[in-house]
Design a protein around this motif. Structure first.
Motif, mmCIF file in Angstrom:
data_model
loop_
_atom_site.group_PDB
_atom_site.id
_atom_site.type_symbol
_atom_site.label_atom_id
_atom_site.label_comp_id
_atom_site.label_asym_id
_atom_site.label_seq_id
_atom_site.Cartn_x
_atom_site.Cartn_y
_atom_site.Cartn_z
ATOM 1 N N LEU A 80 0.954 -1.158 -0.268
ATOM 2 C CA LEU A 80 -0.256 0.125 -0.062
ATOM 3 C C LEU A 80 0.972 1.002 0.086
ATOM 4 O O LEU A 80 0.852 2.123 -0.355
ATOM 5 C CB LEU A 80 -0.696 0.292 1.537
ATOM 6 N N LYS A 81 2.470 0.648 0.906
ATOM 7 C CA LYS A 81 3.006 2.192 0.997
ATOM 8 C C LYS A 81 3.995 2.566 -0.594
ATOM 9 O O LYS A 81 3.206 4.090 -0.844
ATOM 10 C CB LYS A 81 4.205 2.213 2.305
ATOM 11 N N GLU A 82 4.228 1.470 -1.608
ATOM 12 C CA GLU A 82 4.579 1.436 -2.287
ATOM 13 C C GLU A 82 4.008 1.713 -3.614
ATOM 14 O O GLU A 82 4.478 2.628 -4.543
ATOM 15 C CB GLU A 82 5.353 0.219 -2.865
ATOM 16 N N THR A 83 2.567 1.400 -3.445
ATOM 17 C CA THR A 83 1.921 1.569 -4.596
ATOM 18 C C THR A 83 0.597 2.665 -4.811
ATOM 19 O O THR A 83 0.212 3.279 -5.794
ATOM 20 C CB THR A 83 0.756 0.470 -4.954
ATOM 21 N N TYR A 84 0.197 3.197 -3.537
ATOM 22 C CA TYR A 84 -0.614 4.351 -3.315
ATOM 23 C C TYR A 84 -0.252 4.971 -2.088
ATOM 24 O O TYR A 84 -1.270 6.206 -2.564
ATOM 25 C CB TYR A 84 -2.175 3.679 -2.951
ATOM 26 N N SER A 85 1.069 5.141 -1.802
ATOM 27 C CA SER A 85 0.997 5.835 -1.224
ATOM 28 C C SER A 85 0.469 6.276 -0.111
ATOM 29 O O SER A 85 0.608 7.813 0.862
ATOM 30 C CB SER A 85 1.300 7.403 -1.671
ATOM 31 N N LEU A 86 -0.274 4.873 0.626
ATOM 32 C CA LEU A 86 -0.708 5.359 1.736
ATOM 33 C C LEU A 86 -0.332 4.636 3.073
ATOM 34 O O LEU A 86 0.559 3.717 2.969
ATOM 35 C CB LEU A 86 -2.436 3.818 1.532
ATOM 36 N N THR A 87 -0.099 4.758 3.776
ATOM 37 C CA THR A 87 0.478 4.606 4.941
ATOM 38 C C THR A 87 -0.587 4.700 6.518
ATOM 39 O O THR A 87 -1.119 5.539 6.519
ATOM 40 C CB THR A 87 1.599 6.142 5.428
ATOM 41 N N THR A 88 -0.409 4.019 7.184
ATOM 42 C CA THR A 88 -0.792 3.748 8.880
ATOM 43 C C THR A 88 -0.435 5.107 9.836
ATOM 44 O O THR A 88 -0.027 5.535 9.506
ATOM 45 C CB THR A 88 -0.215 1.900 9.273
ATOM 46 N N LYS A 89 -1.553 5.431 10.625
ATOM 47 C CA LYS A 89 -1.581 6.094 11.775
ATOM 48 C C LYS A 89 0.154 5.573 12.287
ATOM 49 O O LYS A 89 0.387 5.342 12.604
ATOM 50 C CB LYS A 89 -2.353 6.348 12.557
ATOM 51 N N GLY A 90 0.442 6.887 12.639
ATOM 52 C CA GLY A 90 1.933 6.761 12.981
ATOM 53 C C GLY A 90 3.636 6.176 12.904
ATOM 54 O O GLY A 90 4.332 5.571 13.349
ATOM 55 N N TYR A 91 3.174 5.769 11.268
ATOM 56 C CA TYR A 91 4.875 5.569 10.406
ATOM 57 C C TYR A 91 5.674 6.424 10.620
ATOM 58 O O TYR A 91 6.574 6.433 11.044
ATOM 59 C CB TYR A 91 3.579 5.220 8.899
ATOM 60 N N TYR A 92 5.423 7.939 10.167
ATOM 61 C CA TYR A 92 6.222 8.724 10.331
ATOM 62 C C TYR A 92 6.760 9.336 11.147
ATOM 63 O O TYR A 92 7.654 9.456 11.443
ATOM 64 C CB TYR A 92 5.276 10.306 9.112
ATOM 65 N N THR A 93 5.867 9.257 12.197
ATOM 66 C CA THR A 93 6.640 9.475 13.791
ATOM 67 C C THR A 93 7.443 8.248 14.072
ATOM 68 O O THR A 93 8.016 8.771 14.824
ATOM 69 C CB THR A 93 5.241 9.918 14.465
ATOM 70 N N GLN A 94 6.461 6.909 14.218
ATOM 71 C CA GLN A 94 7.742 6.014 14.217
ATOM 72 C C GLN A 94 9.438 5.821 13.470
ATOM 73 O O GLN A 94 9.726 5.453 13.921
ATOM 74 C CB GLN A 94 7.066 4.438 13.790
ATOM 75 N N LEU A 95 8.935 6.051 11.790
ATOM 76 C CA LEU A 95 10.182 6.398 11.487
ATOM 77 C C LEU A 95 11.344 7.597 11.396
ATOM 78 O O LEU A 95 12.577 7.445 11.996
ATOM 79 C CB LEU A 95 10.317 6.616 10.169
#
Length: 150
Positions: A80-95
Motif C-alpha cells: 500500500l505504501k509503495e503502490t498508493y502512498s497510503l500509510t498507517t497512523k503513526g508511520y512517519y512518527t515511528q520512522l
C-alpha cells in the motif's frame, strides 16, 4: 479475494484464538481493510488490492499463524505504501523517531562529548528523539490532510 471476505476471515480468526499477539495482528488487518473500504478508490485500485490479497494466500492454514500473518501484514503495508502512498497512523512518527535517535546518538558523541560521556549521550538521544518525533508528527499530519493515511 474481496475486501469483505478478508474482513470476515480475520473476524473469524479473532474468534478462534485467545492469544493477544495474534488478536492484535488480526485487528490491525481489519482496521486497514475497513479504512480501504471507506476510501474513495477506483475499481482498478480495488481490483489491484484484491489481487495482492489473493497473492498472499491469507486463507491458508499455516503452522505458526502469528508469524505468517505478521509477515503478510507487513507485506501488505509495504504494498500500500509503495503502490498508493497510503500509510498507517503513526508511520512517519515511528520512522522519524528512529532516525532522530540515530542522529541524536551521533550528536551526543560528537558534539556533547565534552560533557560527561553518559550525560552527552543521554542528552543527544533525548534531543534526537524529540526532534525526530516532532518532524514525524508533522509528516503524519500532512499525510492525513492529503488523504494518504489509513
Amino acid at each position: 479475494m474481496t475486501l469483505k471476505y478478508v474482513n470476515n476471515l480475520f473476524e473469524n480468526l479473532i474468534d478462534e484464538t485467545s492469544k493477544k499477539s495474534e488478536i492484535k495482528i488480526y485487528q490491525e488487518f481489519i482496521q486497514i481493510i475497513t479504512s480501504l473500504e471507506n476510501k474513495d478508490l477506483s475499481e482498478n485500485e480495488i481490483k489491484s488490492i484484491e489481487t495482492e490479497l489473493d497473492r498472499m494466500k491469507l486463507d491458508s492454514n499455516s503452522l505458526n499463524r502469528r508469524k505468517y500473518y505478521k509477515k503478510a501484514l507487513n507485506d501488505f503495508k509495504n504494498y500500500l505504501k509503495e503502490t498508493y502512498s497510503l500509510t498507517t497512523k503513526g508511520y512517519y512518527t515511528q520512522l522519524y523517531g528512529g532516525l532522530g535517535l540515530s542522529f541524536g546518538l551521533l550528536f551526543g558523541v560528537a558534539i556533547l562529548s565534552n560533557l560527561e560521556r553518559s550525560l552527552g549521550l543521554s542528552l543527544g538521544l533525548i534531543a534526537g528523539l524529540v526532534v525526530g518525533s516532532i518532524m514525524g508528527r508533522n509528516k503524519d499530519a500532512q499525510a492525513k490532510i492529503s488523504g494518504k493515511m489509513l
